[in-house]
Design a protein around this motif. Structure first.
Motif, mmCIF file in Angstrom:
data_model
loop_
_atom_site.group_PDB
_atom_site.id
_atom_site.type_symbol
_atom_site.label_atom_id
_atom_site.label_comp_id
_atom_site.label_asym_id
_atom_site.label_seq_id
_atom_site.Cartn_x
_atom_site.Cartn_y
_atom_site.Cartn_z
ATOM 1 N N ARG A 149 0.759 -1.338 -0.046
ATOM 2 C CA ARG A 149 -0.027 0.005 0.101
ATOM 3 C C ARG A 149 0.887 1.195 0.108
ATOM 4 O O ARG A 149 1.786 1.289 0.778
ATOM 5 N N SER A 207 -5.490 13.893 -4.795
ATOM 6 C CA SER A 207 -5.692 13.283 -3.931
ATOM 7 C C SER A 207 -5.834 11.870 -4.251
ATOM 8 O O SER A 207 -6.109 11.515 -5.669
ATOM 9 N N ASP A 208 -5.679 10.932 -3.570
ATOM 10 C CA ASP A 208 -5.843 9.411 -3.745
ATOM 11 C C ASP A 208 -6.295 8.744 -2.708
ATOM 12 O O ASP A 208 -6.663 9.304 -1.353
ATOM 13 N N PRO A 209 -6.524 7.316 -2.922
ATOM 14 C CA PRO A 209 -7.357 6.349 -1.814
ATOM 15 C C PRO A 209 -6.539 6.227 -0.443
ATOM 16 O O PRO A 209 -6.958 6.048 0.428
ATOM 17 N N HIS A 210 -5.215 6.717 -0.578
ATOM 18 C CA HIS A 210 -4.211 6.929 0.609
ATOM 19 C C HIS A 210 -3.857 7.921 1.131
ATOM 20 O O HIS A 210 -2.828 8.245 1.655
ATOM 21 N N PRO A 234 -11.007 10.657 -4.650
ATOM 22 C CA PRO A 234 -10.800 9.689 -3.416
ATOM 23 C C PRO A 234 -10.088 10.164 -2.509
ATOM 24 O O PRO A 234 -8.952 11.124 -2.734
ATOM 25 N N PHE A 236 -9.228 8.630 1.942
ATOM 26 C CA PHE A 236 -9.831 7.906 2.985
ATOM 27 C C PHE A 236 -10.194 8.657 4.305
ATOM 28 O O PHE A 236 -10.973 8.155 5.085
ATOM 29 N N ARG A 266 -19.159 11.443 3.355
ATOM 30 C CA ARG A 266 -17.964 11.124 3.541
ATOM 31 C C ARG A 266 -17.297 12.140 4.660
ATOM 32 O O ARG A 266 -15.960 11.866 4.994
#
Length: 298
Positions: A149, A207-210, A234, A236, A266
């Motif tokens: 990850r 941004s990104d999922p991490h 995305p 988290f 969210r």
């Protein structure tokens, strides 16, 4: 060179085992052809590191990463040197059932270690490229399949001591840090990526999922455009500093701009693990702990 008498206590066969590991626990960016990889293939009982954590061992013995609190790493490096010399992987066990009786694990657990002297350079290069692009990476390593990850990243927006202290604290942990503020004073002397958010979300920032997106604005009108952008992309963790009244006004403003309910769901209306924190330092610690908890694997 045999590791130990397998007839007495064999190391379990880990063929086909899939291990999920954060990039921070496997310093793959330090690997170059000619170096070995040592990875925790499995654990029993208490362990300092999780299965999948790894270490890069260069031919001269230089180590990158850790497998323990330091109690076995140098011994693993000795076995890696032998593996580099003969090209054969090693399967090592430390703790219960280990032949290395002089190397005890203070935690009382057991570690199974795979030392791979010749990982596939093309596979490592693909994994390195994916991580550099902040994508999940796959790396076959002997009997193991590693899913790596990308590193946690905090995109911090705001002005004043709260934003700066939080960004500084994230930077001190070694996580990726970026700070965006509408005023130059908050950005002064930054030793990590930073820029202006005077007109909302900065151009070219993704941004990104991490990634976590955290806002520390006293002028809450400034946060609406930033949040509208963040909630459509995305991440988290997305949250903003403020009182219950500020959270209500924030939600109403986003609804008025047509942000869909699924996006609004969210948004964390309160951030931090310590209720009603007012001191900027305590707030930074509280919010960072909240982000870390959200990032922890289920």
């Amino acid at each position: 060179m045999p590791m130990f008498d397998h007839s007495r206590r064999p190391v379990p066969d880990r063929s086909g085992t899939v291990l999920k590991v954060p990039q921070s626990d496997l310093p793959l960016d330090r690997w170059r052809p000619g170096a070995a990889l040592a990875v925790i293939a499995g654990t029993q009982g208490p362990a300092y590191r999780l299965a999948g954590a790894g270490m890069v061992i260069e031919p001269d013995g230089t180590l990158h990463g850790q497998l323990s609190a330091g109690c076995i790493d140098r011994d693993v490096a000795l076995h890696a040197a032998q593996a580099l010399a003969d090209g054969q992987p090693r399967r090592l066990r430390y703790g219960a059932g280990s032949p290395f009786r002089d190397l005890q694990l203070p935690c009382g657990g057991t570690l199974d270690i795979l030392v791979e002297p010749r990982p596939d350079p093309a596979a490592v290069a693909r994994a390195q490229a994916d991580l550099a692009a902040r994508r999940m990476a796959e790396l076959p390593l002997g009997p193991l399949q590693l899913r790596i990850r990308p590193a946690l990243r905090c995109l911090t927006f705001g002005s004043g001591p709260e934003a700066r202290l939080f960004a500084d604290l994230v930077h001190a942990t070694g996580w990726l840090t970026e700070l965006y503020a509408p005023d130059p004073d908050t950005l002064a002397g930054c030793g990590f990526p930073h820029g202006s958010c005077l007109h909302g979300w900065p151009e070219g920032v993704a941004s990104d999922p991490h990634s976590a997106v955290v806002l520390f604005f006293h002028d809450h009108d400034r946060e609406i455009a930033v949040l509208e952008h963040a909630l459509a992309r995305p991440a988290f963790y997305i949250g903003a500093m403020g009182s219950l009244r500020a959270a209500g006004n924030r939600l109403a403003a986003l609804q008025a701009r047509g942000v869909p309910p699924e996006n609004l769901a969210r948004l964390r209306d309160r951030i931090g693990l310590i209720p009603s924190v007012r001191d900027p330092r305590s707030l930074a610690v509280s919010v960072l702990a909240d982000v870390a908890a959200a990032a922890a694997p289920a």
